[in-house]
Write a protein that holds these residues in place. Structure first.
Motif, PDB file in Angstrom:
ATOM      1  N   ASP A 151      -9.717   5.835   7.427  1.00 29.36           N
ATOM      2  CA  ASP A 151      -9.170   7.057   8.001  1.00 29.36           C
ATOM      3  C   ASP A 151      -8.023   6.752   8.963  1.00 29.36           C
ATOM      4  N   ARG A 152      -6.978   7.535   8.896  1.00 27.97           N
ATOM      5  CA  ARG A 152      -5.783   7.502   9.741  1.00 27.97           C
ATOM      6  C   ARG A 152      -4.791   6.402   9.356  1.00 27.97           C
ATOM      7  N   ILE A 153      -5.229   5.364   8.669  1.00 25.24           N
ATOM      8  CA  ILE A 153      -4.287   4.296   8.303  1.00 25.24           C
ATOM      9  C   ILE A 153      -4.262   4.042   6.800  1.00 25.24           C
ATOM     10  N   ASP A 154      -4.805   4.972   6.016  1.00 25.31           N
ATOM     11  CA  ASP A 154      -4.886   4.739   4.572  1.00 25.31           C
ATOM     12  C   ASP A 154      -3.546   4.922   3.856  1.00 25.31           C
ATOM     13  N   ASN A 155      -2.514   5.285   4.621  1.00 26.24           N
ATOM     14  CA  ASN A 155      -1.183   5.343   4.019  1.00 26.24           C
ATOM     15  C   ASN A 155      -0.302   4.193   4.508  1.00 26.24           C
ATOM     16  N   PHE A 156      -0.897   3.260   5.239  1.00 25.85           N
ATOM     17  CA  PHE A 156      -0.146   2.139   5.803  1.00 25.85           C
ATOM     18  C   PHE A 156      -0.437   0.837   5.061  1.00 25.85           C
ATOM     19  N   LEU A 157       0.518  -0.071   5.147  1.00 24.86           N
ATOM     20  CA  LEU A 157       0.345  -1.440   4.682  1.00 24.86           C
ATOM     21  C   LEU A 157       0.620  -2.384   5.845  1.00 24.86           C
ATOM     22  N   ARG A 158      -0.159  -3.442   5.917  1.00 20.82           N
ATOM     23  CA  ARG A 158       0.135  -4.515   6.866  1.00 20.82           C
ATOM     24  C   ARG A 158       0.786  -5.650   6.091  1.00 20.82           C
ATOM     25  N   ILE A 159       1.987  -6.009   6.500  1.00 23.29           N
ATOM     26  CA  ILE A 159       2.759  -7.023   5.781  1.00 23.29           C
ATOM     27  C   ILE A 159       2.978  -8.234   6.683  1.00 23.29           C
ATOM     28  N   THR A 160       2.424  -9.358   6.295  1.00 23.49           N
ATOM     29  CA  THR A 160       2.631 -10.598   7.036  1.00 23.49           C
ATOM     30  C   THR A 160       4.091 -11.038   6.914  1.00 23.49           C
ATOM     31  N   ILE A 161       4.619 -11.612   7.979  1.00 25.48           N
ATOM     32  CA  ILE A 161       5.980 -12.138   7.947  1.00 25.48           C
ATOM     33  C   ILE A 161       5.969 -13.534   7.307  1.00 25.48           C
ATOM     34  N   GLY A 162       6.663 -13.645   6.184  1.00 24.23           N
ATOM     35  CA  GLY A 162       6.794 -14.927   5.504  1.00 24.23           C
ATOM     36  C   GLY A 162       8.128 -15.577   5.830  1.00 24.23           C
ATOM     37  N   THR A 163       8.565 -16.459   4.984  1.00 23.57           N
ATOM     38  CA  THR A 163       9.889 -17.060   5.154  1.00 23.57           C
ATOM     39  C   THR A 163      10.957 -16.018   4.839  1.00 23.57           C
ATOM     40  N   ASP A 164      12.208 -16.315   5.193  1.00 22.02           N
ATOM     41  CA  ASP A 164      13.304 -15.398   4.857  1.00 22.02           C
ATOM     42  C   ASP A 164      13.378 -15.164   3.346  1.00 22.02           C
ATOM     43  N   GLU A 165      13.161 -16.226   2.583  1.00 16.39           N
ATOM     44  CA  GLU A 165      13.200 -16.106   1.124  1.00 16.39           C
ATOM     45  C   GLU A 165      12.099 -15.186   0.617  1.00 16.39           C
ATOM     46  N   GLU A 166      10.886 -15.359   1.119  1.00 17.07           N
ATOM     47  CA  GLU A 166       9.761 -14.517   0.689  1.00 17.07           C
ATOM     48  C   GLU A 166       9.986 -13.058   1.061  1.00 17.07           C
ATOM     49  N   MET A 167      10.500 -12.830   2.256  1.00 14.67           N
ATOM     50  CA  MET A 167      10.726 -11.447   2.674  1.00 14.67           C
ATOM     51  C   MET A 167      11.879 -10.814   1.901  1.00 14.67           C
ATOM     52  N   GLY A 168      12.834 -11.633   1.493  1.00 16.54           N
ATOM     53  CA  GLY A 168      13.909 -11.135   0.647  1.00 16.54           C
ATOM     54  C   GLY A 168      13.386 -10.656  -0.692  1.00 16.54           C
ATOM     55  N   ILE A 169      12.435 -11.403  -1.260  1.00 15.74           N
ATOM     56  CA  ILE A 169      11.812 -10.992  -2.527  1.00 15.74           C
ATOM     57  C   ILE A 169      11.011  -9.716  -2.331  1.00 15.74           C
ATOM     58  N   LEU A 170      10.289  -9.620  -1.214  1.00 17.74           N
ATOM     59  CA  LEU A 170       9.544  -8.399  -0.906  1.00 17.74           C
ATOM     60  C   LEU A 170      10.474  -7.182  -0.914  1.00 17.74           C
ATOM     61  N   ILE A 171      11.595  -7.285  -0.230  1.00 19.93           N
ATOM     62  CA  ILE A 171      12.528  -6.159  -0.158  1.00 19.93           C
ATOM     63  C   ILE A 171      13.072  -5.819  -1.548  1.00 19.93           C
ATOM     64  N   GLU A 172      13.370  -6.841  -2.343  1.00 17.01           N
ATOM     65  CA  GLU A 172      13.850  -6.606  -3.714  1.00 17.01           C
ATOM     66  C   GLU A 172      12.802  -5.846  -4.532  1.00 17.01           C
ATOM     67  N   LYS A 173      11.545  -6.263  -4.411  1.00 13.41           N
ATOM     68  CA  LYS A 173      10.480  -5.603  -5.168  1.00 13.41           C
ATOM     69  C   LYS A 173      10.301  -4.162  -4.696  1.00 13.41           C
ATOM     70  N   LEU A 174      10.392  -3.940  -3.385  1.00  9.71           N
ATOM     71  CA  LEU A 174      10.256  -2.580  -2.866  1.00  9.71           C
ATOM     72  C   LEU A 174      11.400  -1.691  -3.328  1.00  9.71           C
ATOM     73  N   GLU A 175      12.599  -2.219  -3.329  1.00 16.09           N
ATOM     74  CA  GLU A 175      13.749  -1.462  -3.818  1.00 16.09           C
ATOM     75  C   GLU A 175      13.542  -1.037  -5.276  1.00 16.09           C
ATOM     76  N   LEU A 176      13.001  -1.984  -6.075  1.00 15.03           N
ATOM     77  CA  LEU A 176      12.734  -1.697  -7.477  1.00 15.03           C
ATOM     78  C   LEU A 176      11.671  -0.617  -7.630  1.00 15.03           C
ATOM     79  N   ILE A 177      10.591  -0.734  -6.871  1.00 14.88           N
ATOM     80  CA  ILE A 177       9.481   0.225  -6.956  1.00 14.88           C
ATOM     81  C   ILE A 177       9.932   1.610  -6.520  1.00 14.88           C
ATOM     82  N   LEU A 178      10.664   1.669  -5.421  1.00 10.40           N
ATOM     83  CA  LEU A 178      11.080   2.959  -4.880  1.00 10.40           C
ATOM     84  C   LEU A 178      12.174   3.641  -5.706  1.00 10.40           C
ATOM     85  N   SER A 179      12.849   2.874  -6.548  1.00 10.70           N
ATOM     86  CA  SER A 179      13.922   3.451  -7.349  1.00 10.70           C
ATOM     87  C   SER A 179      13.409   4.172  -8.582  1.00 10.70           C
ATOM     88  N   LYS A 180      12.158   3.966  -8.907  1.00  5.83           N
ATOM     89  CA  LYS A 180      11.596   4.542 -10.133  1.00  5.83           C
ATOM     90  C   LYS A 180      11.019   5.924  -9.910  1.00  5.83           C
TER      91      LYS A 180
END
Length: 353
Positions: free
Chosen positions: A324-353
């Motif tokens: 309850d109250r946080i079921d629309n949230f995600l907790r995202i661990t901070i990885g390396t710059d490369e890993e976070m770059g891939i995360l953003i790419e995947k999110l851009e792809l998901i949100l574009s559909k």
């Protein structure tokens, strides 16, 4: 369910750790592990410890490690306790400082192990509801109680309480123990350790799992008045005198000593966190201000559950809490710059559909 289980085992709801999948390789941003390896000095010390002495029990007092931690924080060795990860120390603290006839207080959205321990040890507890901004209403922790636990920064929100506010909280609860759980303090916050000699009811708990890249080693420590530390030792030595093995002691000691490496990797993670927070905001995410090695985010166009599932399908693991109250949230661990770059790419792809 076994017929041999007692009533406590039947009724308890155990803590559920983050996924540790082995079915395929993921970018793992779900359990707040450090993306960088331990210090080379740590690895060397651990290798050197593997030898004939493993036939002997380790030092039950962890005296060498205790000395290093005491020296680092400018404390006496009597003010330091070593445990098998901060989770064990939290469990010992519940047994040592809280009583069944006095209600303990902790936030409703927080580390779920607090509730598990309270129920395991048959303790009365009250969940203090976070406000609409997910801030901890500290005034509600100043009522009569049998103990207080405040995680700072909080998890899973990542939000930080300044030390002056926490100092006032400790002062207001002089007749009960106030535990400040600082598992994530090294990622931008200021520790309460400096007030230990001032307040005999303050216990600070930290871990080497996050900022010192040693989640796999299971070493944590508590800092507090010598009488509190003695209480923890009385519990520990009534359960298991040898909670930390020789290799772990050797590695943990070098992790504390290698301050340069510690500062280097925490600085990297803080820089990456700030960058990825802006990237997520650019994608219309709500990003709570974080002083930890993770961010807590939500999006108004896609549910947290669906976003978690789609990211997993795309090889990225994040943490979803179906609560309850946080079921629309995600907790995202901070990885390396490369890993976070891939995360953003995947999110851009998901949100574009």
């Amino acid at each position: 369910m076994s017929k041999f289980w007692n009533d406590k085992v039947k009724e308890i709801e155990p803590y559920v750790p983050g996924e540790q999948p082995k079915d395929k390789r993921y970018i793992k941003l779900n359990t707040n592990e450090n993306p960088y390896p331990p210090s080379k000095k740590v690895m060397e010390a651990m290798k050197n410890e593997i030898g004939d002495d493993l036939k002997l029990y380790p030092d039950p007092t962890c005296s060498d490690l205790t000395y290093e931690i005491a020296n680092y924080y400018k404390l006496n060795i009597e003010e330091v306790f070593i445990g098998n990860g901060s989770d064990e120390i939290l469990a010992f603290s519940f047994m040592a400082f809280f009583s069944k006839n006095k209600q303990i207080l902790f936030p409703d959205i927080s580390y779920t192990f607090y509730k598990v321990y309270a129920e395991l040890f048959d303790l009365d507890y009250k969940l203090i509801k976070l406000d609409e901004n997910f801030d901890i209403p500290l005034e509600e922790f100043k009522n009569e109680n049998g103990g207080v636990i405040i995680p700072n920064p909080n998890a899973p929100t990542g939000k930080y309480v300044n030390i002056q506010c926490l100092k006032n909280l400790v002062k207001a609860n002089k007749d009960s123990v106030v535990i400040i759980d600082e598992a994530y303090i090294d990622f931008g916050g200021e520790s309460m350790v400096k007030f230990i000699k001032e307040y005999d009811n303050l216990l600070v708990i930290q871990t080497l799992s996050k900022s010192r890249s040693l989640a796999g080693l299971r070493v944590g420590f508590a800092l507090g008045n010598k009488d509190l530390i003695e209480g923890l030792n009385r519990i520990k030595n009534s359960i298991n005198s040898y909670t930390i093995d020789r290799v772990a002691i050797a590695g943990a000691k070098e992790a504390i000593k290698d301050d340069d490496y510690f500062k280097e990797i925490t600085k990297k993670i803080i820089h990456t966190r700030e960058k990825v927070s802006k990237d997520l905001e650019r994608l219309d995410f709500r990003v709570l201000e974080s002083k930890s090695n993770f961010v807590f985010v939500s999006h108004n166009k896609i549910s947290g559950k669906l976003l978690y599932e789609k990211l997993k399908d795309n090889g990225v693991l994040v943490r979803y809490f179906n609560k309850d109250r946080i079921d629309n949230f995600l907790r995202i661990t901070i990885g390396t710059d490369e890993e976070m770059g891939i995360l953003i790419e995947k999110l851009e792809l998901i949100l574009s559909k």
